[in-house]
Design a protein around this motif. Structure first.
Motif, short mmCIF file in Angstrom:
data_model
loop_
_atom_site.label_atom_id
_atom_site.label_comp_id
_atom_site.label_asym_id
_atom_site.label_seq_id
_atom_site.Cartn_x
_atom_site.Cartn_y
_atom_site.Cartn_z
N VAL A 184 12.20 17.16 -10.08
CA VAL A 184 12.96 15.96 -9.73
C VAL A 184 13.11 15.86 -8.22
O VAL A 184 13.00 14.77 -7.64
N THR A 185 13.37 16.98 -7.57
CA THR A 185 13.49 17.00 -6.11
C THR A 185 12.20 16.53 -5.45
O THR A 185 12.23 15.76 -4.48
N LEU A 186 11.07 16.98 -5.98
CA LEU A 186 9.78 16.57 -5.43
C LEU A 186 9.60 15.06 -5.55
O LEU A 186 9.19 14.38 -4.60
N LYS A 187 9.93 14.50 -6.70
CA LYS A 187 9.78 13.06 -6.88
C LYS A 187 10.77 12.28 -6.02
O LYS A 187 10.46 11.17 -5.55
N ASP A 188 11.95 12.85 -5.80
CA ASP A 188 12.97 12.15 -5.03
C ASP A 188 12.65 12.10 -3.54
O ASP A 188 13.36 11.40 -2.79
N THR A 189 11.64 12.82 -3.09
CA THR A 189 11.22 12.67 -1.69
C THR A 189 10.75 11.25 -1.41
O THR A 189 10.68 10.84 -0.24
N SER A 190 10.46 10.48 -2.45
CA SER A 190 10.03 9.10 -2.27
C SER A 190 11.14 8.23 -1.67
O SER A 190 10.86 7.16 -1.13
N PHE A 191 12.40 8.70 -1.74
CA PHE A 191 13.48 7.95 -1.10
C PHE A 191 13.35 7.95 0.42
O PHE A 191 14.07 7.22 1.11
N GLY A 192 12.47 8.78 0.94
CA GLY A 192 12.29 8.84 2.39
C GLY A 192 11.81 7.53 3.00
O GLY A 192 12.01 7.30 4.20
N PHE A 193 11.18 6.68 2.20
CA PHE A 193 10.68 5.42 2.77
C PHE A 193 11.83 4.53 3.24
O PHE A 193 11.64 3.70 4.14
N VAL A 194 13.03 4.71 2.67
CA VAL A 194 14.18 3.91 3.07
C VAL A 194 14.61 4.24 4.50
O VAL A 194 15.06 3.37 5.25
N ILE A 195 14.46 5.51 4.90
CA ILE A 195 14.86 5.91 6.25
C ILE A 195 13.63 6.06 7.16
O ILE A 195 13.67 6.77 8.16
N LEU A 196 12.53 5.41 6.77
CA LEU A 196 11.31 5.33 7.58
C LEU A 196 10.64 6.68 7.77
O LEU A 196 9.96 6.91 8.79
N TYR A 197 10.80 7.58 6.82
CA TYR A 197 10.08 8.85 6.88
C TYR A 197 8.69 8.65 6.28
O TYR A 197 8.57 8.14 5.16
N PRO A 198 7.63 9.02 6.98
CA PRO A 198 6.26 8.70 6.53
C PRO A 198 5.75 9.58 5.39
O PRO A 198 4.74 10.26 5.53
N GLU A 199 6.45 9.57 4.26
CA GLU A 199 5.98 10.34 3.10
C GLU A 199 5.03 9.47 2.27
O GLU A 199 4.58 8.41 2.72
N LEU A 200 4.73 9.89 1.04
CA LEU A 200 3.69 9.23 0.25
C LEU A 200 4.03 7.79 -0.08
O LEU A 200 3.18 6.90 0.05
N LEU A 201 5.25 7.51 -0.51
CA LEU A 201 5.60 6.14 -0.87
C LEU A 201 5.58 5.22 0.34
O LEU A 201 5.13 4.08 0.26
N TYR A 202 6.05 5.73 1.48
CA TYR A 202 6.02 4.94 2.71
C TYR A 202 4.58 4.64 3.09
O TYR A 202 4.25 3.51 3.49
N SER A 203 3.70 5.62 2.98
CA SER A 203 2.29 5.42 3.29
C SER A 203 1.64 4.43 2.32
O SER A 203 0.84 3.58 2.73
N ALA A 204 2.00 4.54 1.03
CA ALA A 204 1.44 3.62 0.04
C ALA A 204 1.84 2.18 0.34
O ALA A 204 1.00 1.26 0.28
N ARG A 205 3.10 1.98 0.67
CA ARG A 205 3.57 0.63 1.00
C ARG A 205 2.87 0.12 2.26
O ARG A 205 2.51 -1.06 2.33
N LEU A 206 2.67 0.98 3.22
CA LEU A 206 2.02 0.58 4.47
C LEU A 206 0.57 0.18 4.22
O LEU A 206 0.10 -0.85 4.72
N ILE A 207 -0.14 0.98 3.44
CA ILE A 207 -1.55 0.69 3.16
C ILE A 207 -1.68 -0.60 2.35
O ILE A 207 -2.52 -1.46 2.65
N ALA A 208 -0.85 -0.73 1.32
CA ALA A 208 -0.99 -1.88 0.43
C ALA A 208 -0.63 -3.19 1.12
O ALA A 208 -1.22 -4.24 0.82
N SER A 209 0.31 -3.17 2.04
CA SER A 209 0.77 -4.42 2.66
C SER A 209 0.02 -4.78 3.94
O SER A 209 0.21 -5.87 4.47
N ASN A 210 -0.85 -3.88 4.41
CA ASN A 210 -1.58 -4.15 5.65
C ASN A 210 -3.09 -4.17 5.47
O ASN A 210 -3.82 -4.25 6.45
N THR A 211 -3.55 -4.07 4.22
CA THR A 211 -4.99 -4.09 3.95
C THR A 211 -5.31 -5.31 3.09
O THR A 211 -4.90 -5.38 1.93
#
Length: 308
Positions: free
Chosen positions: A199-226
């Motif tokens: 659960v802790t591993l999956k919850d790292t996805s909350f990092g996108f809210v504070i602009l931490y460049p983890e997987l979910l933040y990268s996914a959102r960046l790639i999907a919205s800029n390509t």
């Protein structure tokens, strides 16, 4: 005496009915998947061009960097939550109210708060320029409270006679907790502890809210800029990053299974046939380098836990 049956065994008619339900349910699921795929293909989301974006070196590097950032935050949060969980569990089990009450209040407050609020509060109030540490600390606080309750339940599940036998052998409270109770609690609750780490591993996805460049933040960046053929590759990005998350969780679960099997094969563990005194001696030998020499303590009471 035979074990009690929790449910009635299905008869011939019930078996046929269950098979019909299973077939119908499977057909409905398959139909929904087919309809979903057809709609996605109709909108162009399954076109080869949508998947070719992952052949670009820049996007691959972005994914690799995000994966590394996720693993860094998870490693810090995993260690922090386990250490905090042990401290809080020991404190809450203390017979001194000045120690147990603050620990209980801390656990109840932060376990009740939404994790996202905790992470955001730590980031805004203290670590605006250090998003990785804000994420790791927020995860450590919340998951540490959960791990504390897991360990407390494990300690309470140890037979009371073992604690009494340990005190009868002259062990101090610190020795009883560190060499008898906690090792057995960890072994008993290991599956739950590892599940919370997943659960802790999956919850790292909350990092996108504070602009931490983890997987979910990268996914959102790639999907919205390509932009591909006038569309954004949200579906392909979700699939790829979802597979990465699943692979990480499966790897962690596999590691947990291996550790659990290795622990069961250990010959230094407490056996079910042991008496309380034998169990205490085995636990002490497994948990201290001095073996039996560490069992006979000075008889003094350590801080936090009193003799029963």
């Amino acid at each position: 005496m035979s074990a009690s049956v929790l449910f009635d065994a299905p008869g011939p008619k019930a078996k046929i009915r269950n098979r019909i339900y299973a077939v119908v349910g499977s057909l409905v699921i398959v139909a929904l998947l087919v309809v979903s795929l057809l709609r996605l293909a109709e909108k162009g989301h399954l076109a080869p061009e949508m998947w070719d974006i992952f052949n670009y070196a820049g996007i691959r590097q972005n994914i690799a960097d995000a994966l590394l950032a996720t693993l860094k935050a998870f490693a810090l949060a995993a260690v922090g939550s386990l250490v905090l969980g042990v401290l809080l569990a020991v404190a809450r089990l203390s017979d001194h109210k000045a120690i147990s009450w603050p620990a209980t209040a801390f656990i109840e407050v932060f376990r009740s708060l939404p994790l996202l609020i905790t992470i955001y509060a730590v980031w805004v109030a203290f670590l605006t320029d250090y998003s990785m540490w804000a994420l790791a600390i927020g995860l450590s606080i919340y998951n540490g409270c959960v791990q504390a309750e897991v360990l407390r339940a494990g300690v309470n599940s140890v037979p009371r006679g073992q604690r009494e036998a340990a005190y009868a052998l002259g062990m101090t409270k610190t020795q009883v907790m560190t060499t008898v109770l906690l090792p057995q609690a960890v072994r008993a609750m290991l599956p739950t502890i590892i599940s919370q780490l997943v659960v802790t591993l999956k919850d790292t996805s909350f990092g996108f809210v504070i602009l931490y460049p983890e997987l979910l933040y990268s996914a959102r960046l790639i999907a919205s800029n390509t932009l591909v053929n006038g569309s954004y590759p949200y579906v392909s990005v979700i699939v790829v990053f979802g597979v990465i998350y699943i692979a990480l969780c499966l790897a962690l679960s596999a590691l947990a299974t291996w550790i659990e099997k290795r622990g069961r094969r250990s010959k230094t563990g407490v056996l079910a046939s042991d008496t309380d005194a034998q169990a205490v001696v085995r636990a002490a030998e497994a948990g201290t380098a001095g073996g039996a020499a560490g069992i006979i303590g000075d008889g003094s009471d350590g801080p936090g836990i009193t003799k029963n």
